[in-house]
Design a protein around this motif. Structure first.
Motif, PDB file in Angstrom:
ATOM      1  N   ALA A 183       0.817  -1.210   0.000  1.00 44.51           N
ATOM      2  CA  ALA A 183       0.000   0.000   0.000  1.00 44.51           C
ATOM      3  C   ALA A 183       0.855   1.266   0.000  1.00 44.51           C
ATOM      4  N   SER A 184       2.118   1.109   0.405  1.00 41.74           N
ATOM      5  CA  SER A 184       2.956   2.310   0.465  1.00 41.74           C
ATOM      6  C   SER A 184       3.559   2.671  -0.890  1.00 41.74           C
ATOM      7  N   LEU A 185       3.288   1.836  -1.903  1.00 41.87           N
ATOM      8  CA  LEU A 185       3.759   2.178  -3.251  1.00 41.87           C
ATOM      9  C   LEU A 185       2.858   3.264  -3.823  1.00 41.87           C
ATOM     10  N   GLY A 186       2.974   4.440  -3.274  1.00 44.43           N
ATOM     11  CA  GLY A 186       2.106   5.538  -3.704  1.00 44.43           C
ATOM     12  C   GLY A 186       2.482   6.037  -5.080  1.00 44.43           C
ATOM     13  N   PRO A 187       1.771   7.033  -5.550  1.00 43.89           N
ATOM     14  CA  PRO A 187       2.031   7.541  -6.896  1.00 43.89           C
ATOM     15  C   PRO A 187       3.410   8.184  -7.039  1.00 43.89           C
ATOM     16  N   ASP A 188       4.072   8.469  -5.914  1.00 44.28           N
ATOM     17  CA  ASP A 188       5.336   9.192  -6.029  1.00 44.28           C
ATOM     18  C   ASP A 188       6.568   8.309  -6.137  1.00 44.28           C
ATOM     19  N   GLY A 189       6.402   6.996  -6.006  1.00 47.87           N
ATOM     20  CA  GLY A 189       7.597   6.174  -6.141  1.00 47.87           C
ATOM     21  C   GLY A 189       7.450   4.848  -5.461  1.00 47.87           C
ATOM     22  N   GLY A 190       8.539   4.292  -4.982  1.00 53.13           N
ATOM     23  CA  GLY A 190       8.534   2.950  -4.420  1.00 53.13           C
ATOM     24  C   GLY A 190       8.834   2.966  -2.937  1.00 53.13           C
ATOM     25  N   THR A 191       9.146   1.786  -2.431  1.00 51.98           N
ATOM     26  CA  THR A 191       9.485   1.651  -1.016  1.00 51.98           C
ATOM     27  C   THR A 191      10.732   0.794  -0.934  1.00 51.98           C
ATOM     28  N   ALA A 192      11.203   0.532   0.297  1.00 48.02           N
ATOM     29  CA  ALA A 192      12.402  -0.285   0.471  1.00 48.02           C
ATOM     30  C   ALA A 192      12.181  -1.680  -0.112  1.00 48.02           C
ATOM     31  N   GLU A 193      10.958  -2.191   0.082  1.00 46.72           N
ATOM     32  CA  GLU A 193      10.678  -3.552  -0.376  1.00 46.72           C
ATOM     33  C   GLU A 193      10.666  -3.637  -1.907  1.00 46.72           C
ATOM     34  N   SER A 194      10.110  -2.672  -2.525  1.00 42.79           N
ATOM     35  CA  SER A 194      10.055  -2.632  -3.986  1.00 42.79           C
ATOM     36  C   SER A 194      10.614  -1.300  -4.459  1.00 42.79           C
ATOM     37  N   PRO A 195      11.931  -1.204  -4.488  1.00 46.00           N
ATOM     38  CA  PRO A 195      12.516   0.093  -4.820  1.00 46.00           C
ATOM     39  C   PRO A 195      12.143   0.531  -6.233  1.00 46.00           C
ATOM     40  N   PRO A 196      11.916   1.817  -6.406  1.00 48.60           N
ATOM     41  CA  PRO A 196      11.547   2.307  -7.734  1.00 48.60           C
ATOM     42  C   PRO A 196      12.679   2.113  -8.737  1.00 48.60           C
ATOM     43  N   SER A 197      13.896   1.813  -8.211  1.00 49.26           N
ATOM     44  CA  SER A 197      15.031   1.605  -9.117  1.00 49.26           C
ATOM     45  C   SER A 197      14.894   0.263  -9.845  1.00 49.26           C
ATOM     46  N   ASP A 198      13.984  -0.618  -9.364  1.00 49.57           N
ATOM     47  CA  ASP A 198      13.727  -1.872 -10.069  1.00 49.57           C
ATOM     48  C   ASP A 198      12.961  -1.541 -11.346  1.00 49.57           C
ATOM     49  N   GLU A 199      13.665  -1.683 -12.446  1.00 48.36           N
ATOM     50  CA  GLU A 199      13.105  -1.245 -13.725  1.00 48.36           C
ATOM     51  C   GLU A 199      11.808  -1.982 -14.080  1.00 48.36           C
ATOM     52  N   GLY A 200      11.800  -3.295 -13.807  1.00 47.20           N
ATOM     53  CA  GLY A 200      10.625  -4.094 -14.135  1.00 47.20           C
ATOM     54  C   GLY A 200       9.414  -3.633 -13.350  1.00 47.20           C
ATOM     55  N   VAL A 201       9.621  -3.371 -12.046  1.00 41.30           N
ATOM     56  CA  VAL A 201       8.528  -2.900 -11.195  1.00 41.30           C
ATOM     57  C   VAL A 201       8.029  -1.548 -11.699  1.00 41.30           C
ATOM     58  N   ALA A 202       8.946  -0.653 -11.973  1.00 43.22           N
ATOM     59  CA  ALA A 202       8.563   0.692 -12.435  1.00 43.22           C
ATOM     60  C   ALA A 202       7.779   0.608 -13.750  1.00 43.22           C
ATOM     61  N   GLU A 203       8.208  -0.298 -14.622  1.00 42.35           N
ATOM     62  CA  GLU A 203       7.541  -0.440 -15.923  1.00 42.35           C
ATOM     63  C   GLU A 203       6.095  -0.938 -15.745  1.00 42.35           C
ATOM     64  N   CYS A 204       5.918  -1.895 -14.820  1.00 50.41           N
ATOM     65  CA  CYS A 204       4.572  -2.435 -14.589  1.00 50.41           C
ATOM     66  C   CYS A 204       3.667  -1.379 -13.947  1.00 50.41           C
ATOM     67  N   LEU A 205       4.205  -0.620 -13.004  1.00 51.05           N
ATOM     68  CA  LEU A 205       3.408   0.442 -12.378  1.00 51.05           C
ATOM     69  C   LEU A 205       2.996   1.481 -13.419  1.00 51.05           C
ATOM     70  N   GLU A 206       3.945   1.807 -14.285  1.00 49.37           N
ATOM     71  CA  GLU A 206       3.681   2.797 -15.334  1.00 49.37           C
ATOM     72  C   GLU A 206       2.588   2.288 -16.289  1.00 49.37           C
ATOM     73  N   ARG A 207       2.663   1.006 -16.629  1.00 49.15           N
ATOM     74  CA  ARG A 207       1.677   0.444 -17.542  1.00 49.15           C
ATOM     75  C   ARG A 207       0.280   0.472 -16.911  1.00 49.15           C
ATOM     76  N   TYR A 208       0.226   0.141 -15.612  1.00 45.23           N
ATOM     77  CA  TYR A 208      -1.065   0.153 -14.927  1.00 45.23           C
ATOM     78  C   TYR A 208      -1.633   1.574 -14.868  1.00 45.23           C
ATOM     79  N   ARG A 209      -0.766   2.532 -14.545  1.00 50.89           N
ATOM     80  CA  ARG A 209      -1.259   3.899 -14.349  1.00 50.89           C
ATOM     81  C   ARG A 209      -1.461   4.653 -15.646  1.00 50.89           C
TER      82      ARG A 209
END
Ligand SMILES: [Mg+2]
Length: 346
Positions: A183-209
């Motif tokens: 839930a802490s993966l707000g619109p502004d970025g990531g968290t320690a568990e899922s750092p926004p530097s993880d390209e795959g995670v960032a790409e999936c969030l971007e696709r969803y949003r």
């Protein structure tokens, strides 16, 4: 913090009007009159679609920035035009706003909406603003144009036709899963568990949003006359393949190994106990296009869609004579699940 209730409907409409740019020539009368007036497409047909985007049904404000909400409300409508092979000509927007919505969020929503509208050449020609006693709602109507014999429908597929899909699948659903988990993966970025530097995670969030409607690919495919049927993937590949095949009066076989996905979507699919293609098949929110193509037209289809760099197309299955829908994995063939909806906020 100033809210939309502090400003009132008239001031909000003036704010919206000020944010729109000059209208293209086919818009005779845009925002500001009782109705908009547009020149009909020369030698073409009007293509109309509408879709509403409801808070806590289709999106959550904690998961998406205001600009993402504006973008996506329009993107889902433009994706339907893309699936018909239509070119956007105008859009209408109804905003149903809770009183407490901060004016900065209103501005963000408008900014995201209008940025995509400009890129897609889909001028905002009218709309309406009303108060909501509950959720934030965006209701969008899109108007497009297509040549009479170039309209893409779901129903023209025949047994033996190949199924091709744009882009990679499962990313939108993976983005939603990541947000649901953390839930802490707000619109502004990531968290320690899922750092926004993880390209795959960032790409999936971007696709969803911010899904990108495949307008150009849809248009090029329609113009090439190489496509027998088309649908967009709002609810996953399995649902789209089934709907297209049913409309075409055929059955369908999807080939598991051929389905293009991404490492993050594969990992999340397995985490939830499914195969690597689970999210691609049954998740939603990808807004890619699925085409049926006769093998005789394959070359012209690839020539047409190949000129739309970035989307790329992959063959994922075929239409068959026998009614039904199957997933083929090696030698085994299993019925396609009827599409569960627990990955989706709808
Ligand atoms: Mg659709």
């Amino acid at each position: 913090m100033t809210t939309v209730a502090d400003l009132g409907e008239r001031a909000l409409i003036a704010r919206l009007f000020a944010a729109t740019g000059p209208a293209p020539a086919h818009v005779a009368i845009g925002i500001g009159d009782d109705a908009a007036v547009i020149e009909p497409p020369r030698g073409g047909l009007d293509v109309l679609t509408t879709d509403s985007f409801v808070e806590d049904v289709h999106f959550r404000r904690g998961w998406c920035a205001p600009a993402d909400i504006g973008h996506k409300a329009l993107a889902v409508n433009l994706s339907d035009l893309a699936a018909m092979g239509a070119e956007p000509r105008a859009v209408l927007l109804s905003l149903i706003l809770p009183d407490a919505l901060p004016i900065v969020d209103f501005d963000g929503i408008i900014e995201g909406f209008l940025a995509l509208a400009r890129r897609a050449r889909a001028p905002l020609v009218g709309g309406n603003i009303a108060r909501s006693p509950g959720p934030l709602i965006l209701d969008v109507t899109a108007v497009g144009a297509a040549r009479r014999r170039r309209v893409l429908t779901r129903s023209g597929g025949r047994p033996g036709h190949e199924l091709w899909v744009t882009g990679r699948l499962g990313l939108g659903a993976a983005g939603l899963r990541l947000l649901e988990r953390d839930a802490s993966l707000g619109p502004d970025g990531g968290t320690a568990e899922s750092p926004p530097s993880d390209e795959g995670v960032a790409e999936c969030l971007e696709r969803y949003r911010r899904p990108e409607p495949r307008l150009r690919t849809g248009l090029l495919a329609a113009r090439s006359r190489s496509v027998s049927a088309c649908i967009d993937l709002s609810d996953g590949l399995a649902a789209a393949a089934r709907q297209l095949s049913e409309a075409s009066g055929t059955g369908v076989v999807l080939e598991a190994q051929a389905i293009p996905t991404c490492p993050t979507a594969e990992r999340l699919s397995r985490d939830s106990g499914g195969s690597g293609t689970e999210l691609a098949l049954n998740g939603g929110d990808d807004y890619e296009l699925l085409f049926a193509v006769s093998p005789r037209r394959r070359r012209s289809f690839l020539a047409a869609t190949g000129s739309d760099r970035g989307s790329g197309v992959t063959r994922v299955g075929r239409l068959v004579t026998e009614a039904g829908a199957w997933l083929e994995e090696g030698d085994s063939r299993t019925p396609l699940s009827s599409g569960f909806e627990h990955f989706q906020l709808r």
